[in-house]
Design a protein around this motif. Structure first.
Motif, short mmCIF file in Angstrom:
data_model
loop_
_atom_site.label_atom_id
_atom_site.label_comp_id
_atom_site.label_asym_id
_atom_site.label_seq_id
_atom_site.Cartn_x
_atom_site.Cartn_y
_atom_site.Cartn_z
N ALA A 39 -29.53 1.20 -4.83
CA ALA A 39 -30.30 2.14 -3.79
C ALA A 39 -31.65 2.45 -4.50
N ILE A 40 -31.40 2.83 -5.85
CA ILE A 40 -32.73 2.98 -6.50
C ILE A 40 -34.12 1.99 -6.62
N ARG A 41 -33.26 0.65 -6.75
CA ARG A 41 -34.22 -0.53 -6.94
C ARG A 41 -34.84 -0.65 -5.57
N ARG A 42 -34.01 -0.69 -4.22
CA ARG A 42 -34.38 -1.01 -3.21
C ARG A 42 -35.65 0.23 -2.72
N ALA A 43 -35.41 1.37 -2.88
CA ALA A 43 -36.05 2.39 -2.50
C ALA A 43 -37.40 2.12 -3.41
N THR A 44 -37.54 1.99 -4.63
CA THR A 44 -38.74 1.61 -5.34
C THR A 44 -39.60 0.44 -4.84
N TYR A 45 -38.84 -0.52 -4.40
CA TYR A 45 -39.78 -1.51 -3.81
C TYR A 45 -40.22 -1.39 -2.43
N ARG A 46 -39.53 -0.53 -1.56
CA ARG A 46 -40.04 0.05 -0.20
C ARG A 46 -41.36 0.83 -0.60
N LEU A 47 -41.28 1.79 -1.60
CA LEU A 47 -42.42 2.61 -2.04
C LEU A 47 -43.86 1.90 -2.46
N ILE A 48 -43.18 1.03 -3.36
CA ILE A 48 -44.45 0.04 -3.74
C ILE A 48 -45.22 -0.72 -2.84
N ALA A 49 -44.20 -1.32 -1.88
CA ALA A 49 -44.92 -2.07 -0.51
C ALA A 49 -45.85 -1.29 -0.01
N HIS A 50 -45.62 0.03 0.15
CA HIS A 50 -46.35 1.18 1.07
C HIS A 50 -47.43 1.49 0.23
N GLN A 51 -47.33 1.84 -1.00
CA GLN A 51 -48.54 2.66 -1.63
C GLN A 51 -48.94 1.92 -3.04
N GLY A 52 -48.10 0.96 -3.44
CA GLY A 52 -48.52 0.58 -4.56
C GLY A 52 -47.77 0.91 -5.75
N TYR A 53 -47.86 0.15 -6.89
CA TYR A 53 -46.97 0.34 -8.04
C TYR A 53 -47.56 1.76 -8.75
N GLU A 54 -48.56 1.84 -9.11
CA GLU A 54 -49.15 2.80 -9.79
C GLU A 54 -48.95 4.40 -9.25
N ALA A 55 -49.07 4.27 -7.63
CA ALA A 55 -49.01 5.37 -7.03
C ALA A 55 -47.60 6.00 -6.64
N THR A 56 -46.85 4.88 -7.00
CA THR A 56 -45.21 5.38 -6.84
C THR A 56 -44.62 6.02 -8.08
N THR A 57 -44.03 7.26 -7.93
CA THR A 57 -43.47 8.23 -8.96
C THR A 57 -42.06 7.99 -8.97
N VAL A 58 -41.45 8.33 -10.22
CA VAL A 58 -40.09 8.45 -10.10
C VAL A 58 -39.60 9.58 -9.27
N THR A 71 -30.93 11.47 -12.43
CA THR A 71 -30.13 10.19 -12.07
C THR A 71 -30.93 8.72 -12.36
N VAL A 72 -32.09 9.01 -11.64
CA VAL A 72 -32.77 7.71 -11.84
C VAL A 72 -33.02 7.55 -13.46
N PHE A 73 -33.48 8.21 -14.29
CA PHE A 73 -33.55 8.10 -15.69
C PHE A 73 -32.32 7.75 -16.40
N ARG A 74 -31.23 8.05 -15.77
CA ARG A 74 -29.92 7.90 -16.43
C ARG A 74 -29.52 6.28 -16.28
N TYR A 75 -29.97 5.79 -15.18
CA TYR A 75 -29.86 4.23 -15.05
C TYR A 75 -31.03 3.53 -15.33
N PHE A 76 -32.27 4.02 -15.54
CA PHE A 76 -33.40 3.16 -15.98
C PHE A 76 -34.17 4.13 -16.78
N PRO A 77 -34.32 3.86 -18.09
CA PRO A 77 -35.15 4.62 -18.79
C PRO A 77 -36.69 4.94 -18.56
N THR A 78 -37.41 3.89 -17.93
CA THR A 78 -38.72 3.98 -17.51
C THR A 78 -38.86 3.52 -15.91
N LYS A 79 -39.92 3.75 -15.49
CA LYS A 79 -39.97 3.22 -14.05
C LYS A 79 -40.16 1.60 -14.11
N GLU A 80 -40.72 1.04 -15.13
CA GLU A 80 -40.75 -0.28 -15.40
C GLU A 80 -39.39 -0.88 -15.29
#
Length: 220
Positions: A39-58, A71-80
């Motif tokens: 769910a986190i990964r899919r949400a990330t891709y949707r946001l990046i597709a809409h507004q770009g990588y840099e503009a997308t925040t955790v 919770t996001v940081f618990r699963y993924f230490p960084t946005k990358e």
């Protein structure tokens, strides 16, 4: 292992490989974790597709995935890491261990990475396309990937050393593993830069052939 494959290879082994045992079904807790990560990964891709990588925040990713930022940081230490984390690495290394011991290392790797690519495209083609496109386009992802590749490289050295009866810190083992991982990365970036028009498993197979045979003369 490679930049693209994410879905683990199937339990079915290739020609001349020993029979593989079926993997136990993950428990409820593990399935819930996987669902949250997806769910986190899919949400990330949707946001990046809409507004770009840099503009997308955790914080935006957390809201879109209906979880908290912690919770996001618990699963993924960084946005990358949301883009780069590859749960299939341990499974792919286990598949590599299961290949016939007399099989040349590059042939074993060819089978494992091409099968993983086929399954990744079959089960999550859009996610694979998003991931590789971002790796090719975003410098921050490439920088973070160098760190994650170092971890994968250490695991690969261990498996290759076991198969060759060598020490995992041998220079030859480290050079071989580094060359393979760098080559797979280049093949994946090449695929993304060419708008994913080529067949990824075929590109990965060509990559292994180049490593084993060297650079051939230009056919022209």
């Amino acid at each position: 292992m490679a930049a693209a494959p994410r879905t683990p290879p199937s339990a079915r082994s290739g020609p001349s490989a020993p029979p593989a045992q079926a993997e136990p079904r993950p428990g409820l807790r593990e399935r819930k974790k996987l669902k949250t990560r997806t769910a986190i990964r899919r949400a990330t891709y949707r946001l990046i597709a809409h507004q770009g990588y840099e503009a997308t925040t955790v914080e935006q990713i957390a809201e879109a995935a209906e979880v908290s930022p912690s919770t996001v940081f618990r699963y993924f230490p960084t946005k990358e890491d949301i883009v780069l984390t590859d749960e299939s690495d341990p499974v792919m290394l286990r598949e590599l261990r299961a290949r016939p011991p007399q099989e040349p290392p590059l042939e074993s790797l060819r089978y494992v990475v091409t099968e993983a690519a086929r399954l990744s495209l079959a089960h999550d083609r859009e996610g694979t396309l998003h991931r590789t496109r971002l790796i090719a386009q975003v410098p921050a992802l490439r920088a973070r990937m160098r760190e994650s590749t170092a971890t994968t490289g250490r695991m690969l050295c261990e498996v290759l050393a076991e198969r060759a009866g060598r020490d995992g810190v041998d220079l030859e083992v480290r050079v071989f593993a580094a060359a393979v991982l760098a080559a797979l990365h280049e093949a994946t970036v090449y695929w993304a830069e060419h708008d994913h028009q080529d067949d990824l498993p075929a590109l990965l197979a060509r990559t292994m052939t180049t490593l084993s045979q060297g650079l051939p003369p230009n056919p022209a």
